[in-house]
Design a protein around this motif. Structure first.
Motif, PDB file in Angstrom:
ATOM      1  N   PHE A  75      23.038  20.213 -17.386  1.00  0.00           N
ATOM      2  CA  PHE A  75      24.638  20.560 -17.544  1.00  0.00           C
ATOM      3  C   PHE A  75      24.635  21.802 -16.424  1.00  0.00           C
ATOM      4  N   SER A  76      24.248  21.611 -15.314  1.00  0.00           N
ATOM      5  CA  SER A  76      24.115  22.685 -14.354  1.00  0.00           C
ATOM      6  C   SER A  76      25.679  22.655 -13.649  1.00  0.00           C
ATOM      7  N   VAL A  77      25.755  23.618 -12.749  1.00  0.00           N
ATOM      8  CA  VAL A  77      26.991  23.831 -12.023  1.00  0.00           C
ATOM      9  C   VAL A  77      27.110  22.787 -10.720  1.00  0.00           C
ATOM     10  N   PHE A  78      25.979  22.126 -10.480  1.00  0.00           N
ATOM     11  CA  PHE A  78      26.146  21.014  -9.573  1.00  0.00           C
ATOM     12  C   PHE A  78      25.769  19.755 -10.075  1.00  0.00           C
ATOM     13  N   MET A  79      26.269  19.585 -11.505  1.00  0.00           N
ATOM     14  CA  MET A  79      26.049  18.461 -12.409  1.00  0.00           C
ATOM     15  C   MET A  79      26.696  17.042 -11.726  1.00  0.00           C
ATOM     16  N   LEU A  80      27.767  17.454 -11.089  1.00  0.00           N
ATOM     17  CA  LEU A  80      28.498  16.196 -10.385  1.00  0.00           C
ATOM     18  C   LEU A  80      28.091  15.965  -9.001  1.00  0.00           C
ATOM     19  N   GLY A  81      27.529  16.866  -8.432  1.00  0.00           N
ATOM     20  CA  GLY A  81      27.043  16.559  -6.910  1.00  0.00           C
ATOM     21  C   GLY A  81      28.103  16.196  -6.072  1.00  0.00           C
ATOM     22  N   VAL A  82      27.744  15.440  -5.197  1.00  0.00           N
ATOM     23  CA  VAL A  82      28.994  14.931  -4.323  1.00  0.00           C
ATOM     24  C   VAL A  82      29.627  13.500  -4.485  1.00  0.00           C
ATOM     25  N   MET A  83      29.065  12.989  -5.712  1.00  0.00           N
ATOM     26  CA  MET A  83      29.705  11.739  -5.947  1.00  0.00           C
ATOM     27  C   MET A  83      31.314  11.795  -6.183  1.00  0.00           C
ATOM     28  N   PRO A  84      31.877  12.928  -6.607  1.00  0.00           N
ATOM     29  CA  PRO A  84      33.320  12.957  -6.660  1.00  0.00           C
ATOM     30  C   PRO A  84      33.875  12.828  -5.260  1.00  0.00           C
ATOM     31  N   TYR A  85      33.318  13.475  -4.355  1.00  0.00           N
ATOM     32  CA  TYR A  85      33.834  13.608  -2.815  1.00  0.00           C
ATOM     33  C   TYR A  85      33.757  12.006  -2.544  1.00  0.00           C
ATOM     34  N   ILE A  86      32.427  11.267  -2.691  1.00  0.00           N
ATOM     35  CA  ILE A  86      32.458   9.900  -2.135  1.00  0.00           C
ATOM     36  C   ILE A  86      33.422   9.157  -2.881  1.00  0.00           C
ATOM     37  N   SER A  87      33.753   9.114  -4.206  1.00  0.00           N
ATOM     38  CA  SER A  87      34.823   8.363  -4.782  1.00  0.00           C
ATOM     39  C   SER A  87      36.133   8.614  -4.314  1.00  0.00           C
ATOM     40  N   THR A  88      36.275   9.889  -3.789  1.00  0.00           N
ATOM     41  CA  THR A  88      37.811  10.368  -3.285  1.00  0.00           C
ATOM     42  C   THR A  88      37.711   9.570  -1.847  1.00  0.00           C
ATOM     43  N   GLN A  89      36.732   9.497  -1.214  1.00  0.00           N
ATOM     44  CA  GLN A  89      36.780   8.859   0.156  1.00  0.00           C
ATOM     45  C   GLN A  89      37.158   7.063  -0.102  1.00  0.00           C
ATOM     46  N   ILE A  90      36.491   6.672  -0.897  1.00  0.00           N
ATOM     47  CA  ILE A  90      36.779   5.366  -1.417  1.00  0.00           C
ATOM     48  C   ILE A  90      38.297   4.970  -1.519  1.00  0.00           C
ATOM     49  N   ILE A  91      38.809   6.108  -2.504  1.00  0.00           N
ATOM     50  CA  ILE A  91      40.357   5.907  -2.642  1.00  0.00           C
ATOM     51  C   ILE A  91      41.208   6.138  -1.329  1.00  0.00           C
ATOM     52  N   MET A  92      40.832   7.057  -0.747  1.00  0.00           N
ATOM     53  CA  MET A  92      41.588   7.064   0.481  1.00  0.00           C
ATOM     54  C   MET A  92      41.234   6.101   1.519  1.00  0.00           C
ATOM     55  N   GLN A  93      40.207   5.365   1.355  1.00  0.00           N
ATOM     56  CA  GLN A  93      40.256   4.215   2.355  1.00  0.00           C
ATOM     57  C   GLN A  93      40.876   3.044   1.855  1.00  0.00           C
ATOM     58  N   LEU A  94      40.874   2.853   0.639  1.00  0.00           N
ATOM     59  CA  LEU A  94      41.710   1.710  -0.161  1.00  0.00           C
ATOM     60  C   LEU A  94      43.274   2.124   0.243  1.00  0.00           C
ATOM     61  N   LEU A  95      43.651   3.418   0.263  1.00  0.00           N
ATOM     62  CA  LEU A  95      45.034   3.557   0.217  1.00  0.00           C
ATOM     63  C   LEU A  95      45.493   3.365   1.651  1.00  0.00           C
ATOM     64  N   MET A  96      44.450   3.639   2.703  1.00  0.00           N
ATOM     65  CA  MET A  96      44.802   3.352   4.055  1.00  0.00           C
ATOM     66  C   MET A  96      45.178   1.789   4.443  1.00  0.00           C
ATOM     67  N   ILE A  97      44.373   0.698   3.650  1.00  0.00           N
ATOM     68  CA  ILE A  97      44.455  -0.533   3.763  1.00  0.00           C
ATOM     69  C   ILE A  97      45.802  -0.937   3.026  1.00  0.00           C
ATOM     70  N   ILE A  98      46.264  -0.220   1.822  1.00  0.00           N
ATOM     71  CA  ILE A  98      47.368  -0.719   1.086  1.00  0.00           C
ATOM     72  C   ILE A  98      48.656  -0.153   1.800  1.00  0.00           C
ATOM     73  N   PHE A  99      48.621   1.205   2.447  1.00  0.00           N
ATOM     74  CA  PHE A  99      49.679   1.858   3.092  1.00  0.00           C
ATOM     75  C   PHE A  99      49.749   1.769   4.631  1.00  0.00           C
ATOM     76  N   PRO A 100      50.154   0.739   5.556  1.00  0.00           N
ATOM     77  CA  PRO A 100      49.650   1.053   6.930  1.00  0.00           C
ATOM     78  C   PRO A 100      50.187   2.280   7.480  1.00  0.00           C
ATOM     79  N   ALA A 101      51.181   3.055   6.905  1.00  0.00           N
ATOM     80  CA  ALA A 101      51.952   4.136   7.358  1.00  0.00           C
ATOM     81  C   ALA A 101      50.884   5.055   7.334  1.00  0.00           C
ATOM     82  N   LEU A 102      50.089   5.249   6.360  1.00  0.00           N
ATOM     83  CA  LEU A 102      48.835   6.206   6.068  1.00  0.00           C
ATOM     84  C   LEU A 102      48.022   6.113   7.322  1.00  0.00           C
ATOM     85  N   LYS A 103      47.574   4.872   7.542  1.00  0.00           N
ATOM     86  CA  LYS A 103      46.716   4.435   8.577  1.00  0.00           C
ATOM     87  C   LYS A 103      47.238   5.048   9.936  1.00  0.00           C
ATOM     88  N   ARG A 104      48.424   4.887  10.295  1.00  0.00           N
ATOM     89  CA  ARG A 104      48.953   5.164  11.442  1.00  0.00           C
ATOM     90  C   ARG A 104      49.051   6.781  11.609  1.00  0.00           C
TER      91      ARG A 104
END
Length: 443
Positions: A75-104
């Motif tokens: 239960f340390s201060v770094f207990m989540l590590g970098v995984m939330p950042y990677i999860s957010t990157q996945i979400i942003m990549q999916l959004l770029m595919i769904i919304f072409p305006a975001l990709k542009r």
């Protein structure tokens, strides 16, 4: 001794300073992995996870500890590590595919910087959700020492979210001033930190529980063979020849050239495996945190059993997601349409392929590489579960002998070695290999 590559590393001032900086940052990261967040009873926490380990009922905790080197159980201060950042990157990549305006918008000037800002804002949101689940989990297992529950939740969410963002910042510092890809190095450090305790646990299992030594030797041979397969798979590539006709630029004529496009045997590397694991981590944590309480609803408990990392359905879902993310990530990073367009614009052509069929030809090659590559990743991903069920190995040991951990360790090692070798040769020193070269994976 002068030709020793390890000695030459410390003779190059730039390389020496980069290595020293990387080690210092990793030391800070490991220190944060053992600092318990305020409001947690450390003695009760130790007793709880110790009892789980004795009962072999720590599948969820071992899975959460996998990428953070035991920080979740502390239960340390770094207990989540970098995984939330990677999860957010996945979400942003999916959004770029769904919304072409975001990709542009991302492709415009300054779009990448704006994308980085959005990713970090999204990371904060994901951290808040996961840290709230952490507070529920802490309440259900009875390790909270503060009397004011609201104050604990606010303090814990603030601490864990800040710790995760600091971890991402430390990774960026390694990328900019150290050696290797910072985010990958942080994950690598978390995995390696689990190895000593896993080895001790395996030795105790052999001594006390009568684990067959022959099984251990057979598993080690399989482990070495898989490492060799991963190295061959990561270094292999399919070369697509490209011919460029002679061109006249101004008053100067450029002769015809022949080159090739290097397609990796596994074009997506380990990213589909990391994406699939991090994609499942968020629902697994939320469901398991709620199900750990005595008053949890029956459907929540069933869902927690369904998402058990050692269960059948979890591994089936993991395989499906790996294959999906392999094709998805290949289309994002190696778009055949863009490659064919660049070849045409530069006056190139693929031998025996019509210009209007180049995109279709490249897409077919990419599919032929991605599908077997994704199956290979899926087979390695479910290997820890197979080792655990067949050889009765502890989960912590099985997870180190296959799956994401093995590919990440091999891949990050190859990537880091390639950067060190490049710096050595830039300063006129011999590299690690006298023949060939170390290929970077570019995690």
């Amino acid at each position: 001794m002068a030709s020793n590559s390890l000695v030459n590393i410390f003779k190059v001032p730039e390389l020496r300073s980069r290595l020293f900086f990387t080690f210092v940052v990793l030391a800070v990261y490991r220190l944060g992995c053992v600092l318990t967040i305020p409001g947690i009873d450390a003695a009760a926490l130790f007793d709880y996870f110790n009892n789980l380990a004795k009962a072999n009922n720590n599948a969820f905790a071992s899975y959460m500890d996998f990428f953070v080197g035991g920080a979740f159980s502390n239960f340390s201060v770094f207990m989540l590590g970098v995984m939330p950042y990677i999860s957010t990157q996945i979400i942003m990549q999916l959004l770029m595919i769904i919304f072409p305006a975001l990709k542009r918008a991302v492709q415009e000037d300054g779009g990448q910087q704006q994308m980085a800002v959005w990713t970090r804002v999204g990371t904060v949101a994901v951290c808040l959700i996961q840290s709230f689940a952490v507070t529920i989990y802490a309440k259900n297992i009875g390790v909270i020492s503060l009397n004011n529950e609201v104050a604990f939740k606010l303090l814990a969410m603030l601490t864990v979210t800040t710790g995760s963002m600091v971890t991402v910042w430390l990774g960026d510092q390694i990328t900019g001033h150290g050696i290797g890809n910072g985010i990958s190095i942080m994950i690598f450090a978390g995995i390696v930190a689990r190895m000593p305790s896993a080895i001790v646990e395996l030795v105790d299992k052999v001594r006390n529980d009568g684990l067959n030594v022959v099984f251990v030797l057979v598993a080690l041979v399989i482990f070495v063979a898989i490492i060799a397969l991963v190295v061959c798979e990561e270094s292999g590539e399919r070369r697509v020849p490209v011919h460029f006709a002679s061109q006249m630029r101004g008053r100067k004529q450029y002769a015809a050239q022949s080159t090739y496009i290097p397609f990796k045997v596994n074009p997506t590397n380990v990213m589909p495996l990391i994406f699939a694991s991090s994609f499942l981590q968020l629902p697994l944590q939320l469901v398991s945190s709620v199900a750990s309480g005595s008053g949890a609803a029956r459907w929540v408990q069933k869902l927690a059993v369904f998402l058990n990392p050692n269960g059948l359905w979890y591994n089936v879902l993991l395989v499906v997601l790996i294959i999906f993310f392999a094709f998805f990530y290949a289309q994002v990073t190696m778009n055949p349409t863009e490659i064919a367009k660049q070849i045409r614009e530069n006056g190139g052509s693929i031998p025996n392929v019509r210009a209007d069929k180049a995109e279709e030809y490249l897409q077919r090659i990419l599919n032929h590489l991605v599908f077997p590559g994704s199956l290979f990743l899926a087979a390695v991903a479910i290997l820890p579960t197979i080792i655990q069920l067949i050889f009765k190995f502890p989960q912590s040991v099985a997870m180190l002998m296959g799956g994401t951990s093995l590919i990440i360790m091999v891949g990050v090692d190859l990537d880091t070695m390639s950067q060190i070798e490049a710096l050595l040769k830039m300063h006129h020193h011999d590299g690690f290999m006298k023949k060939g070269r170390v290929r970077s994976r570019n995690l």
